[in-house]
Scaffold this motif. Structure first.
Motif, short mmCIF file in Angstrom:
data_model
loop_
_atom_site.label_atom_id
_atom_site.label_comp_id
_atom_site.label_asym_id
_atom_site.label_seq_id
_atom_site.Cartn_x
_atom_site.Cartn_y
_atom_site.Cartn_z
N ILE A 157 -38.94 -10.16 6.09
CA ILE A 157 -38.82 -8.98 6.96
C ILE A 157 -37.88 -7.96 6.33
CG2 ILE A 157 -37.93 -8.19 9.19
CD1 ILE A 157 -39.01 -10.83 10.37
N ALA A 158 -36.76 -8.42 5.78
CA ALA A 158 -35.83 -7.50 5.12
C ALA A 158 -36.50 -6.81 3.94
CB ALA A 158 -34.58 -8.25 4.67
N TRP A 159 -37.27 -7.56 3.17
CA TRP A 159 -37.98 -6.96 2.03
C TRP A 159 -38.97 -5.91 2.52
CZ3 TRP A 159 -43.14 -6.81 0.64
CH2 TRP A 159 -43.40 -6.37 -0.66
N ALA A 160 -39.71 -6.22 3.59
CA ALA A 160 -40.69 -5.27 4.12
C ALA A 160 -40.02 -4.01 4.64
CB ALA A 160 -41.50 -5.93 5.24
N VAL A 161 -38.87 -4.14 5.30
CA VAL A 161 -38.15 -2.97 5.80
C VAL A 161 -37.70 -2.09 4.65
CG1 VAL A 161 -36.02 -2.25 6.96
CG2 VAL A 161 -37.46 -4.01 7.98
N ILE A 162 -37.19 -2.69 3.60
CA ILE A 162 -36.74 -1.90 2.44
C ILE A 162 -37.93 -1.21 1.78
CG2 ILE A 162 -35.72 -2.06 0.14
CD1 ILE A 162 -33.90 -4.28 1.32
N MET A 163 -39.05 -1.91 1.63
CA MET A 163 -40.23 -1.29 1.01
C MET A 163 -40.76 -0.14 1.88
SD MET A 163 -40.86 -2.49 -1.90
CE MET A 163 -39.12 -2.75 -2.20
N LEU A 164 -40.78 -0.33 3.20
CA LEU A 164 -41.21 0.75 4.08
C LEU A 164 -40.24 1.93 4.02
CD1 LEU A 164 -42.43 -1.24 7.20
CD2 LEU A 164 -43.82 0.07 5.59
N GLY A 165 -38.95 1.65 3.89
CA GLY A 165 -37.98 2.73 3.74
C GLY A 165 -38.19 3.51 2.46
N VAL A 166 -38.46 2.80 1.36
CA VAL A 166 -38.73 3.49 0.09
C VAL A 166 -40.02 4.29 0.17
CG1 VAL A 166 -39.26 3.10 -2.35
CG2 VAL A 166 -37.39 1.87 -1.28
N ALA A 167 -41.06 3.72 0.78
CA ALA A 167 -42.32 4.44 0.93
C ALA A 167 -42.13 5.68 1.81
CB ALA A 167 -43.39 3.53 1.53
N GLY A 168 -41.36 5.53 2.88
CA GLY A 168 -41.06 6.67 3.74
C GLY A 168 -40.27 7.74 3.02
N PHE A 169 -39.34 7.31 2.17
CA PHE A 169 -38.56 8.27 1.38
C PHE A 169 -39.47 9.05 0.44
CE2 PHE A 169 -36.05 9.50 -2.31
CZ PHE A 169 -34.99 10.14 -1.70
N LEU A 170 -40.38 8.35 -0.24
CA LEU A 170 -41.29 9.04 -1.15
C LEU A 170 -42.23 9.98 -0.40
CD1 LEU A 170 -42.12 6.13 -3.61
CD2 LEU A 170 -40.62 8.10 -4.01
N LEU A 222 -33.11 7.29 4.30
CA LEU A 222 -31.88 6.83 3.66
C LEU A 222 -31.05 5.98 4.63
CD1 LEU A 222 -30.77 9.96 1.62
CD2 LEU A 222 -31.59 7.78 0.74
N VAL A 223 -30.95 6.41 5.88
CA VAL A 223 -30.19 5.64 6.88
C VAL A 223 -30.84 4.28 7.11
CG1 VAL A 223 -29.55 5.58 9.33
CG2 VAL A 223 -29.21 7.65 8.01
N VAL A 224 -32.18 4.24 7.18
CA VAL A 224 -32.88 2.97 7.37
C VAL A 224 -32.62 2.03 6.21
CG1 VAL A 224 -35.20 1.94 7.41
CG2 VAL A 224 -34.66 3.85 8.91
N CYS A 225 -32.70 2.54 4.98
CA CYS A 225 -32.47 1.68 3.81
C CYS A 225 -31.03 1.17 3.78
CB CYS A 225 -32.79 2.44 2.53
SG CYS A 225 -34.56 2.68 2.28
N VAL A 226 -30.07 2.01 4.10
CA VAL A 226 -28.66 1.58 4.10
C VAL A 226 -28.44 0.53 5.17
CG1 VAL A 226 -26.31 2.36 4.61
CG2 VAL A 226 -27.74 3.67 3.06
N LEU A 227 -28.98 0.74 6.36
CA LEU A 227 -28.81 -0.25 7.43
C LEU A 227 -29.51 -1.56 7.11
CD1 LEU A 227 -29.14 1.91 10.66
CD2 LEU A 227 -27.08 0.85 9.72
N ALA A 228 -30.68 -1.49 6.47
CA ALA A 228 -31.39 -2.72 6.12
C ALA A 228 -30.61 -3.54 5.10
CB ALA A 228 -32.78 -2.39 5.58
N VAL A 229 -30.03 -2.85 4.12
CA VAL A 229 -29.27 -3.57 3.09
C VAL A 229 -27.94 -4.09 3.65
CG1 VAL A 229 -28.08 -3.25 0.89
CG2 VAL A 229 -30.37 -2.34 1.19
N ALA A 230 -27.32 -3.33 4.54
CA ALA A 230 -26.00 -3.70 5.04
C ALA A 230 -26.05 -4.50 6.34
CB ALA A 230 -25.18 -2.43 5.26
N ALA A 231 -27.21 -4.89 6.80
CA ALA A 231 -27.34 -5.58 8.09
C ALA A 231 -26.50 -6.86 8.14
CB ALA A 231 -28.80 -5.90 8.39
#
Length: 93
Positions: A37-50, A76-85
């Protein structure tokens, strides 16, 4: 009076145990799912950023840059929160 209260409080604090968290046996599958789930959230955050960066480039021609910028900030906020959860939860637990 105050000194006695302070001494008693310090004594009580030294008696309280500080347990370390330990994963229960048989929950390895659950942690694997959490990692996925964490991997999917980070990938969705990167896709959303692009996608937001592409929208920002397109919106520059139409004068709607602020919407593309908001998308970039949200991603950016989603990616930071996903990594720092994990660190955020450790502060409160």
């Amino acid at each position: 009076m105050f000194f006695e209260l302070l001494t008693t409080t310090a004594h009580i604090a030294s008696v309280i145990p500080n347990p370390t968290p330990e994963q229960p046996p048989g929950t390895e599958g659950f942690t694997t799912i959490l990692n996925w789930i964490a991997w999917a959230v980070i990938m969705l955050g990167v896709a959303g950023f692009l996608a937001s960066a592409g929208f920002l480039a397109f919106a520059a021609f139409t004068g709607r840059e602020i919407q593309g910028f908001k998308g970039l900030v949200i991603c950016l906020v989603v990616c930071v929160l996903a990594v720092a959860a994990g660190s955020i939860i450790n502060v409160f637990v």
